[in-house]
Every structure is written in structure tokens, then in C-alpha cells.
Design an enzyme around this catalytic site. Structure first.
Site, PDB file in Angstrom:
ATOM      1  CE1 TYR A  94      28.347  57.081  65.565  1.00 24.00           C
ATOM      2  CE2 TYR A  94      27.535  54.983  64.748  1.00 24.00           C
ATOM      3  CZ  TYR A  94      27.603  55.929  65.748  1.00 24.00           C
ATOM      4  OH  TYR A  94      26.927  55.749  66.931  1.00 24.00           O
ATOM      5  N   GLY A 103      40.455  49.982  66.541  1.00 22.27           N
ATOM      6  CA  GLY A 103      41.042  50.234  65.226  1.00 22.27           C
ATOM      7  C   GLY A 103      40.063  50.192  64.073  1.00 22.27           C
ATOM      8  CB  ILE A 104      36.389  49.589  63.886  1.00 20.02           C
ATOM      9  CG1 ILE A 104      36.490  48.213  64.555  1.00 20.02           C
ATOM     10  CG2 ILE A 104      35.328  49.572  62.787  1.00 20.02           C
ATOM     11  CD1 ILE A 104      35.214  47.754  65.251  1.00 20.02           C
ATOM     12  N   GLY A 105      37.664  52.437  63.190  1.00 23.79           N
ATOM     13  CA  GLY A 105      37.567  53.724  62.492  1.00 23.79           C
ATOM     14  C   GLY A 105      38.739  53.936  61.554  1.00 23.79           C
ATOM     15  CE1 TYR A 139      38.801  61.398  59.923  1.00 28.45           C
ATOM     16  CE2 TYR A 139      37.709  63.264  60.954  1.00 28.45           C
ATOM     17  CZ  TYR A 139      37.649  62.016  60.376  1.00 28.45           C
ATOM     18  OH  TYR A 139      36.441  61.383  60.246  1.00 28.45           O
TER      19      TYR A 139
END
Length: 351
Positions: A94, A103-105, A139
Site C-alpha cells: 500500500y 515508484g514507491i509501490g 502485477y
């Protein structure tokens, strides 16, 4: 913007609990969250933690509108495949909405994969709701395989009354139906028998070529200081040994997992009884004994997966009160393995 991904500390649990609720609101089930930051502290920062967690933290100048600097998390735990070996499961990924697109996820997911690879894990798995197309697309672009689509895996769960009933039905040490047998904790010397039955189960599931695990790897991974799994075996007396001379005739292999909504859980990776010994209550006995072991560790649910064509297994679990969450909620199994897993590891951000 500048951010860093680091291991969560006990002091981060309030922020993680806050984001768990934000994620549950997005998934339209906020009333399902029963977990508190105190429970996260207890279960994630004990001698044998039920989970590990990474957090994404931004600098003070980029703090959120509400003043938060911890803006994302990835909560995961180690699992085990009786076909492939050490694995990791990503329970939650999350990032707060105002920080998406940086780009954190991807960074969190790749960092989890890197941590897992360092522990010799060979795949990363997770579940996603079928209506959550942004997540499914995210994904898929990274190479994840949807096992619900491709192989027909269904997500099955016992909790509440159905779990309580399993615990109540757990057999005594010795059981008497048409034959005498015992259900006990597996020992290192049982690994050859367990490996034999893993292959028998894979043949039944029409995928024997997928089994890469050996009895030596079972010994290494299940009987170490921090085992990746636990196992129960069913053993009959010498007078009832199998046609091939075996007295260990069934097994239940499981590991502890974690729900960010409910807490401590157990996952039943395999439940198997040799065909000539079925119909004597051994399968039910193994499953109920696993539930009892889990309840003693304050687990609140037992989960497993079953193939859609395996109607006898689905009926067996349904008769015991299990709910099919692939049918009821649209939960889908996703997996990164092989090249897709390696690519995640390569893309993990620097510290």
C-alpha cells in the site's frame, strides 16, 4: 521526491495500522479490520515474529497533508511450497494516494523480493480482488501469473465457528476407527516419507514434473533454528502397514501467516492421506489437529488453496464449514517465480 524504504520498527506500527485501515476502506471492507497497532507490535516484534514489514518514508518537506512521513508499507511473511521450497507471501502492499506515481509501490515490492531472495526464497505470492483492475494490471506488467485464471486455484478459509469446530474435533493422540493410528509431530527422519507422499499428491494433481523438493531440503528447512514449516504425520501400526510396507500414511504440512485485518493465522499447504487408508477419518484428524495446534498459538483462521476441478476436496472442506473466498469475494492467487521473480530482485532500490 526523496524517499527511503527501510525495515519497519516497533514505533512504526501506529502508521502501519493507519494505512491498513486506509487500504481496507479502498477494498470496501473497513468493518473487517480487527487489528490494532498494539497487536502489530506484539506479533511482529517478538522472538519468533509472525510477519516482517518494510515502510516507505519521505522527508519532512514532502510529508503528507495530514503530516505523515511514513507513506507506504509492504507486510510479508515466509511460506513454504512442498514442490519448490522457500517462498514469501506479500500480505499487503500500500502507498497513500497522494504519493502514488513515484515508484514507491514498485520499490516496496522489489525490496520484499530482494529480502526474500537473500533467504533463498524462490517465489513471491499474493492475492488480489478480481475487481481491482489497477492492482491486477500492475502485477501483470511485472510478470505475475494469475493462478486462479491459469490453474483454477481457489482460496479457502476456516474462521470463527468453523475453525472452533475443527479444534473441538481434533483427535486424541490415538484414534480408533477401522484401524489404529496416531497423529504426531513429524521428525527429521520422517522427511523421506513426507517427500514420497508429496510426489504422490503431485501425481494426483497432474503436475509431478513440478516437484523440485527433496527430503534433504525438507530436513534443512523444517528442522532448523527458524523453521519455514511444521508438519504432522499419521502413522499406523505395523499390522496395518501399506502394501508397500509404509507405516507413515498421511501428512499435513503448514506454516504460520498473518492477516492485517484479523491477526495470527495458519496456512495448510498440503493435506494428504495415501489412497488405501482413506475413509478412516485420518484426513479429518490431520486437519483438525493442525487447527488445534494453531488455536494454541492464538491463530484465528486456517487457510488453504484447492483446485477448482478437485470437487471431492472442495466438498470435504465445505462440509466442514469452510468458505470459498474466490467464489464469495473474488480473491485471486498471483505468483512471481523464475524470471519474473529475478526481475523484481534486480529492480530493488538501493538503501
Amino acid at each position: 521526491m526523496n524517499y527511503k524504504i527501510r525495515a519497519a520498527g516497533k514505533e512504526d506500527c501506529k502508521d502501519v495500522a493507519r494505512m491498513i485501515m486506509e487500504l481496507a476502506v479502498f477494498e470496501k471492507m473497513p468493518d473487517q479490520v480487527q487489528i490494532s497497532h498494539e497487536e502489530l507490535e506484539r506479533d511482529g516484534f517478538c522472538q519468533n515474529p509472525f510477519f516482517e514489514c518494510l515502510v516507505a518514508e519521505v522527508s519532512d518537506e514532502h510529508r503528507s497533508k495530514d503530516g505523515h512521513t511514513v507513506v507506504g508499507y509492504g507486510l510479508y511473511f515466509y511460506t513454504y511450497s512442498t514442490w519448490k521450497g522457500r517462498s514469501v507471501y506479500l500480505e499487503d502492499l500500500y502507498v497513500m494516494p497522494e504519493f502514488r506515481g513515484n515508484g514507491i509501490g514498485k520499490g516496496l515490492m522489489c525490496k520484499v523480493a530482494k529480502v526474500a531472495a537473500e533467504k533463498q526464497c524462490v517465489r513471491l505470492q499474493l492475492a488480489v480482488l478480481d475487481w481491482n483492475s489497477p492492482a491486477r494490471d500492475f502485477y501483470a506488467v511485472k510478470g505475475a501469473k494469475d493462478l486462479t485464471d491459469s490453474e483454477g486455484w481457489h482460496f479457502i478459509r476456516f474462521d470463527g465457528l468453523s475453525l472452533d469446530n475443527l479444534v473441538k474435533d481434533a483427535p486424541k493422540d490415538y484414534c480408533h476407527w477401522e484401524m489404529k493410528y496416531i497423529i504426531r509431530a513429524a521428525k527429521k527422519e520422517d522427511c523421506r516419507d513426507v517427500a514420497r507422499m508429496i510426489m504422490e499428491l503431485a501425481v494426483f494433481l497432474k503436475d509431478p514434473d513440478q516437484v523440485k523438493i527433496s527430503h534433504e531440503e525438507l530436513e534443512r528447512d523444517g528442522f532448523c533454528e527458524n523453521p519455514f514449516f511444521e508438519c504432522l504425520v499419521a502413522e499406523v501400526s505395523d499390522e496395518h502397514r501399506s502394501k508397500d510396507g509404509h507405516t507413515v500414511v498421511g501428512y499435513g504440512l503448514y506454516f504460520y501467516t498473518y492477516s492485517t485485518w484479523k491477526g495470527r493465522s495458519v496456512y495448510l499447504e498440503d493435506l494428504y492421506v495415501m489412497s488405501e487408508f482413506r475413509g478412516n477419518g485420518i484426513g479429518k484428524g490431520l486437519m483438525c489437529k493442525v487447527a488445534k495446534v494453531a488455536a494454541e498459538k492464538q491463530c484465528v483462521r486456517l487457510q488453504l488453496a484447492v483446485l477448482d476441478w478437485n470437487s471431492s476436496a472442495r466438498d470435504f472442506y465445505a462440509a466442514k464449514g469452510a468458505e470459498d473466498h474466490t467464489d464469495s469475494e473474488g480473491l485471486r492467487f498471483l505468483r512471481f517465480a523464475g524470471l519474473s521473480f529475478d526481475n523484481l530482485v534486480k529492480d530493488a532500490p538501493k538503501d
